[in-house]
Write a protein that holds these residues in place. Structure first.
Motif, mmCIF file in Angstrom:
data_model
loop_
_atom_site.group_PDB
_atom_site.id
_atom_site.type_symbol
_atom_site.label_atom_id
_atom_site.label_comp_id
_atom_site.label_asym_id
_atom_site.label_seq_id
_atom_site.Cartn_x
_atom_site.Cartn_y
_atom_site.Cartn_z
ATOM 1 N N LEU A 114 117.273 26.859 71.793
ATOM 2 C CA LEU A 114 116.492 28.078 71.546
ATOM 3 C C LEU A 114 116.858 28.705 70.200
ATOM 4 N N LEU A 115 118.133 28.688 69.853
ATOM 5 C CA LEU A 115 118.541 29.238 68.557
ATOM 6 C C LEU A 115 118.023 28.380 67.407
ATOM 7 N N LEU A 116 118.063 27.069 67.570
ATOM 8 C CA LEU A 116 117.530 26.186 66.532
ATOM 9 C C LEU A 116 116.026 26.370 66.376
ATOM 10 N N ALA A 117 115.328 26.568 67.494
ATOM 11 C CA ALA A 117 113.887 26.776 67.436
ATOM 12 C C ALA A 117 113.525 28.073 66.721
ATOM 13 N N ARG A 118 114.459 29.031 66.701
ATOM 14 C CA ARG A 118 114.231 30.303 66.014
ATOM 15 C C ARG A 118 114.753 30.288 64.588
#
Length: 335
Positions: free
Chosen positions: A78-82
């Motif tokens: 989720l952090l990488l996607a953001r």
């Protein structure tokens, strides 16, 4: 020469040979598919070793560790996607996983035995429900994709060989850490809480705190394995949080041998090979896997690794006794 010969024990020789085989595996395997299978064995072995801290050395059987495994993967994804970098995402993922492990411990260490198992199972199912139903955050059944793998110190992990060596380094660090912990005073006290909880309390040990620290250690390495799983697949979905993941990992530990370092590794190899290699030739591979586990539990209830060691010791004793008997008889005839 005698001092060198004393150092080169069968155990040391086996470790050296195993390390050489692992280090050269991409060269003599060649096929990227089987190199990827080896990577899976390594990071699932890390996960099984993490669970073994509780099951084998702490006597606490958990059926919710898939939640910790997936927590690291989901947090990083989720952090990488953001738009965050790999270092930030991975560090945050491990921190969140350790905090989640602390919550697990606070809730589940109120009891032991079946109570502990049921609480961990319930927490794992709650996390599965969040991953499955909170679609606005986790994307539900569609999961979360990861566009790329990190490149630590400029070392590319895009290929099968590069990722295998990352898994190998993490695996070796995990095994070394577990070996140090097991042989430390903390490891001895953890085994003491497993075997004699009341006596440990009477001796002044804080049993709850020892188990809490063991849970944090187990959670950390579960998170590391979860990150490797994420980067291996470059995708994560609620399927990995399901009860089957926790059950399979528990089977890895039990079938290989609890409270051993080699047992969970062997168990991970059996399960991964059955799922990815044998399943290509045998449609009902689940049945074959079940038969293997039944045979192990029936004939080697302590696990495959301790059972094999016991069998080898028995064969050596039997063979040695068989060889010694004619010699004794000859001596009597000569007299």
């Amino acid at each position: 020469m005698s001092a060198v010969a004393r150092l080169i024990t069968p155990r040391a020789a086996a470790i050296v040979v195993a390390l050489l085989l692992l280090l050269t595996l991409p060269a003599w395997v060649g096929n990227p598919y089987y190199i990827n299978i080896a990577s899976q064995i390594l990071f699932f072995a890390v996960f099984a070793l993490a669970l073994n801290v509780l099951v084998g050395y702490g006597g606490l059987v958990s059926l919710g560790h898939a939640g910790l495994f997936a927590m690291a993967g989901y947090t990083a994804a989720l952090l990488l996607a953001r738009g965050h970098g790999h270092l930030v995402a991975d560090t945050a993922a491990l921190a969140v996983t350790v905090v989640t492990a602390a919550v697990y411990a606070l809730l589940s260490l109120r009891s032991t035995g079946i109570g502990f198992l049921m609480i961990t199972l319930a927490i794992g199912q709650i996390l599965w429900g969040i991953a499955y139903r909170w679609a606005s955050l986790t994307n539900g059944d569609n999961g979360v994709n990861v566009a790329s793998r990190p490149s630590p110190f400029g070392f590319s992990l895009a290929g099968a060989d590069g990722f295998y060596y990352l898994c190998l380094v993490v695996f070796l660090v995990c095994v070394a850490t577990m070996a140090v912990v097991v042989r430390s005073p903390f490891g001895a006290s953890l085994r003491g809480t497993r075997d004699q909880e009341r006596r440990m309390s009477a001796l002044g040990y804080n049993v709850w705190l020892i188990r809490f620290y063991a849970f944090l250690l187990s959670g950390f390495w579960s998170g590391v394995a979860g990150l490797l799983f994420l980067y291996y697949n470059q995708f994560i979905s609620p399927q990995i949080v399901a009860l089957t993941t926790s059950a399979e990992t528990l089977l890895m530990v039990i079938s290989g041998g609890t409270a051993t370092l080699l047992g969970p590794i062997v168990g991970a190899a059996i399960v991964v090979i059955m799922k990815n290699v044998v399943s290509a030739y045998i449609v009902r591979w689940n049945m074959v896997l079940g038969i293997i586990f039944i045979l192990i539990i029936s004939f080697m209830p302590e696990g495959l690794v301790p059972g094999s060691a016991r069998l080898w010791a028995w064969l050596r004793h039997r063979w040695g006794a068989g060889k010694a008997q004619p010699a004794a008889k000859t001596g009597e005839d000569g007299a």
